[in-house]
Write a protein that holds these residues in place. Structure first.
Motif, PDB file in Angstrom:
ATOM      1  N   ASP A  14      33.640  24.355 -17.556  1.00 29.17           N
ATOM      2  CA  ASP A  14      34.327  24.600 -18.923  1.00 29.17           C
ATOM      3  C   ASP A  14      34.072  25.995 -19.308  1.00 29.17           C
ATOM      4  N   ASP A  15      33.218  26.892 -18.975  1.00 27.77           N
ATOM      5  CA  ASP A  15      32.832  28.038 -19.313  1.00 27.77           C
ATOM      6  C   ASP A  15      33.593  29.192 -18.529  1.00 27.77           C
ATOM      7  N   ILE A  16      34.255  28.793 -17.574  1.00 32.17           N
ATOM      8  CA  ILE A  16      34.875  29.744 -16.856  1.00 32.17           C
ATOM      9  C   ILE A  16      36.273  30.456 -17.352  1.00 32.17           C
ATOM     10  N   LEU A  17      36.393  31.836 -17.552  1.00 31.84           N
ATOM     11  CA  LEU A  17      37.388  32.361 -17.964  1.00 31.84           C
ATOM     12  C   LEU A  17      38.383  32.794 -16.843  1.00 31.84           C
ATOM     13  N   GLY A  18      39.730  32.325 -17.045  1.00 31.79           N
ATOM     14  CA  GLY A  18      40.640  32.695 -16.093  1.00 31.79           C
ATOM     15  C   GLY A  18      40.511  32.408 -14.544  1.00 31.79           C
ATOM     16  N   GLY A  19      39.681  31.281 -14.399  1.00 31.22           N
ATOM     17  CA  GLY A  19      39.371  30.746 -13.155  1.00 31.22           C
ATOM     18  C   GLY A  19      40.674  30.349 -12.417  1.00 31.22           C
ATOM     19  N   GLU A  20      41.459  29.761 -13.190  1.00 32.43           N
ATOM     20  CA  GLU A  20      42.952  29.413 -12.459  1.00 32.43           C
ATOM     21  C   GLU A  20      43.400  30.469 -12.024  1.00 32.43           C
ATOM     22  N   MET A  21      43.550  31.637 -12.700  1.00 34.11           N
ATOM     23  CA  MET A  21      44.422  32.692 -12.127  1.00 34.11           C
ATOM     24  C   MET A  21      43.623  33.492 -10.981  1.00 34.11           C
ATOM     25  N   LEU A  22      42.297  33.414 -10.981  1.00 33.92           N
ATOM     26  CA  LEU A  22      41.571  34.185  -9.976  1.00 33.92           C
ATOM     27  C   LEU A  22      41.540  33.270  -8.737  1.00 33.92           C
ATOM     28  N   GLN A  23      41.527  32.033  -8.777  1.00 27.99           N
ATOM     29  CA  GLN A  23      41.694  31.169  -7.489  1.00 27.99           C
ATOM     30  C   GLN A  23      43.158  31.257  -7.068  1.00 27.99           C
ATOM     31  N   LYS A  24      44.091  31.421  -7.779  1.00 29.68           N
ATOM     32  CA  LYS A  24      45.443  31.681  -7.252  1.00 29.68           C
ATOM     33  C   LYS A  24      45.404  33.052  -6.589  1.00 29.68           C
ATOM     34  N   TRP A  25      44.934  33.882  -7.045  1.00 32.50           N
ATOM     35  CA  TRP A  25      44.983  35.385  -6.397  1.00 32.50           C
ATOM     36  C   TRP A  25      44.168  35.389  -5.004  1.00 32.50           C
ATOM     37  N   ALA A  26      43.063  34.623  -5.338  1.00 34.40           N
ATOM     38  CA  ALA A  26      42.403  34.768  -3.956  1.00 34.40           C
ATOM     39  C   ALA A  26      43.050  33.777  -2.727  1.00 34.40           C
ATOM     40  N   GLU A  27      43.782  32.755  -3.180  1.00 31.53           N
ATOM     41  CA  GLU A  27      44.489  31.898  -2.282  1.00 31.53           C
ATOM     42  C   GLU A  27      45.603  32.728  -1.734  1.00 31.53           C
ATOM     43  N   ASP A  28      46.146  33.605  -2.726  1.00 31.42           N
ATOM     44  CA  ASP A  28      47.462  34.393  -1.960  1.00 31.42           C
ATOM     45  C   ASP A  28      47.048  35.615  -1.483  1.00 31.42           C
ATOM     46  N   ASN A  29      45.568  36.115  -1.506  1.00 32.63           N
ATOM     47  CA  ASN A  29      45.096  37.444  -0.743  1.00 32.63           C
ATOM     48  C   ASN A  29      43.909  37.105  -0.146  1.00 32.63           C
ATOM     49  N   GLY A  30      43.976  35.812   0.833  1.00 28.49           N
ATOM     50  CA  GLY A  30      42.619  35.455   1.263  1.00 28.49           C
ATOM     51  C   GLY A  30      42.128  36.331   2.274  1.00 28.49           C
ATOM     52  N   GLU A  31      42.722  37.340   3.045  1.00 27.02           N
ATOM     53  CA  GLU A  31      42.051  38.452   3.721  1.00 27.02           C
ATOM     54  C   GLU A  31      41.588  39.528   2.913  1.00 27.02           C
ATOM     55  N   LYS A  32      41.891  39.511   1.717  1.00 24.44           N
ATOM     56  CA  LYS A  32      41.530  40.854   0.776  1.00 24.44           C
ATOM     57  C   LYS A  32      40.404  40.455  -0.066  1.00 24.44           C
ATOM     58  N   PHE A  33      40.656  39.295  -0.816  1.00 25.31           N
ATOM     59  CA  PHE A  33      39.992  39.072  -2.118  1.00 25.31           C
ATOM     60  C   PHE A  33      39.038  37.680  -1.874  1.00 25.31           C
ATOM     61  N   ASN A  34      38.004  37.683  -2.149  1.00 23.76           N
ATOM     62  CA  ASN A  34      37.035  36.506  -2.021  1.00 23.76           C
ATOM     63  C   ASN A  34      36.336  36.224  -3.390  1.00 23.76           C
ATOM     64  N   TYR A  35      36.608  35.034  -4.012  1.00 20.12           N
ATOM     65  CA  TYR A  35      36.373  34.702  -5.442  1.00 20.12           C
ATOM     66  C   TYR A  35      35.236  33.671  -5.333  1.00 20.12           C
ATOM     67  N   VAL A  36      33.964  33.911  -5.708  1.00 24.55           N
ATOM     68  CA  VAL A  36      32.919  32.886  -5.835  1.00 24.55           C
ATOM     69  C   VAL A  36      32.309  32.497  -7.142  1.00 24.55           C
ATOM     70  N   ASP A  37      32.490  31.376  -7.847  1.00 21.64           N
ATOM     71  CA  ASP A  37      31.839  30.865  -8.932  1.00 21.64           C
ATOM     72  C   ASP A  37      30.563  30.524  -8.826  1.00 21.64           C
ATOM     73  N   VAL A  38      29.551  30.866  -9.820  1.00 22.89           N
ATOM     74  CA  VAL A  38      28.113  30.482  -9.726  1.00 22.89           C
ATOM     75  C   VAL A  38      27.908  29.837 -10.999  1.00 22.89           C
ATOM     76  N   LEU A  39      27.488  28.513 -10.941  1.00 25.48           N
ATOM     77  CA  LEU A  39      27.387  27.877 -12.189  1.00 25.48           C
ATOM     78  C   LEU A  39      25.957  27.545 -12.359  1.00 25.48           C
TER      79      LEU A  39
END
Length: 316
Positions: free
Chosen positions: A217-242
């Motif tokens: 619940d504390d993640i800010l902008g997670g939906e957007m970042l996940q979408k960017w990672a999916e659209d740029n899979g070879e360039k951008f890796n997004y990892v949450d640490v809770l």
């Protein structure tokens, strides 16, 4: 404790619709996180509409986002609604509101830095991603709860708040963010992942982001970042640490804290030399543990132990 007292105006629902209609004529950039693409639209320092003098601008819209009910996209107008803001990447603004101390009744300006998550693609307005911290965040709570649509708040921009400039020359960028420290990373990711003029494109081929939060619940902008990672899979890796996510939740990602093991697993190594830089932004304890105080150029903590030099670490 502060009592929020500065309400520039109260608007009715019809007034809100009028402001929103005006706003949609200024920009077509959506207010839904998953519909916001990265856009590279850079400007040099010195052309921002906000100057070292405070300027009042209105709140145009406020949309909740995320799952916790405490995060919002806030869209504000600009002094000149016919032009983009002209803010350099990476840079932040200072915001201020007059709040009253309930202990002694004195009014004072509470000032905090905020990094816009929008780009110079937007004309006449800009967007902030703000978490309402309640009594622990006087200005954020005021903007998220009490500032009415059409009410004004003060912003300014000073040269000190221009950070590392884009386009970036490093081939590999690692990002470490905690809490609201994600917003400078979002701004940088616009420049790295977004479409734009060829002359403004960064040389970055790989970017990895470790983002620490207490729970989902504390993640800010997670939906957007996940979408960017999916659209740029070879360039951008997004990892949450809770760190405090319930064990029985559906979350399948990394748990605990951003530590040496996770940095070695996800971020480019110091041995890659001048091709690598690590961005760090978060609460003071994050700097202390990972790289040393933000006002000290020397790299200490875990990043220092892993061999990163001061030229390879940028502390926002």
């Amino acid at each position: 404790m502060f009592i929020r007292t500065h309400l520039a105006c109260i608007t009715t629902s019809s007034n809100r619709r009028s402001l929103f209609s005006t706003m949609t004529k200024l920009t077509d950039y959506p207010m839904t996180l998953t519909e916001r693409p990265p856009i590279c639209n850079l400007t040099p320092p010195g052309v921002c509409q906000f100057t070292p003098t405070w300027a009042d601008v209105p709140l145009l819209d406020r949309v909740p986002c995320g799952t916790g009910g405490t995060s919002f996209i806030l869209r504000f107008g600009l002094p000149d609604t016919t032009k983009p803001m002209g803010l350099t990447t990476c840079a932040c603004l200072l915001a201020a509101a007059e709040l009253e101390n309930s202990g002694n009744g004195e009014k004072m300006d509470v000032i905090r830095p905020y990094t816009p998550i929008s780009t110079n693609h937007e004309v006449g307005c800009f967007d902030l991603l703000v978490k309402d911290y309640g009594e622990n965040g006087w200005l954020s709570s005021y903007m998220c709860q009490d500032l009415p649509i059409g009410g004004t708040i003060k912003f300014k921009h000073i040269e000190f708040n221009v950070k590392i400039p884009a386009p970036f020359t490093h081939e590999k960028i690692g990002m470490i963010a905690g809490g609201t420290g994600i917003t400078p990373m979002i701004q940088a990711l616009h420049a790295i992942l977004g479409e734009g003029e060829e002359s403004q494109q960064s040389k970055t081929e790989e970017v990895s982001l470790l983002y620490g939060s207490r729970n989902a619940d504390d993640i800010l902008g997670g939906e957007m970042l996940q979408k960017w990672a999916e659209d740029n899979g070879e360039k951008f890796n997004y990892v949450d640490v809770l760190s405090n996510e319930p064990e029985d939740s559906s979350y399948k990602g990394e748990r605990g804290f951003i530590d040496k093991e996770k940095i070695q697993k996800y971020l480019p190594p110091a041995s890659d030399g001048e091709d690598v830089i690590i961005f760090v932004c978060g609460p003071p304890i994050m700097y202390e543990l990972l790289c040393g105080p933000r006002n000290e150029p020397e790299v200490k903590g875990i990043l220092g132990e892993l061999g990163y030099s001061s030229s390879q670490v940028f502390k926002f």
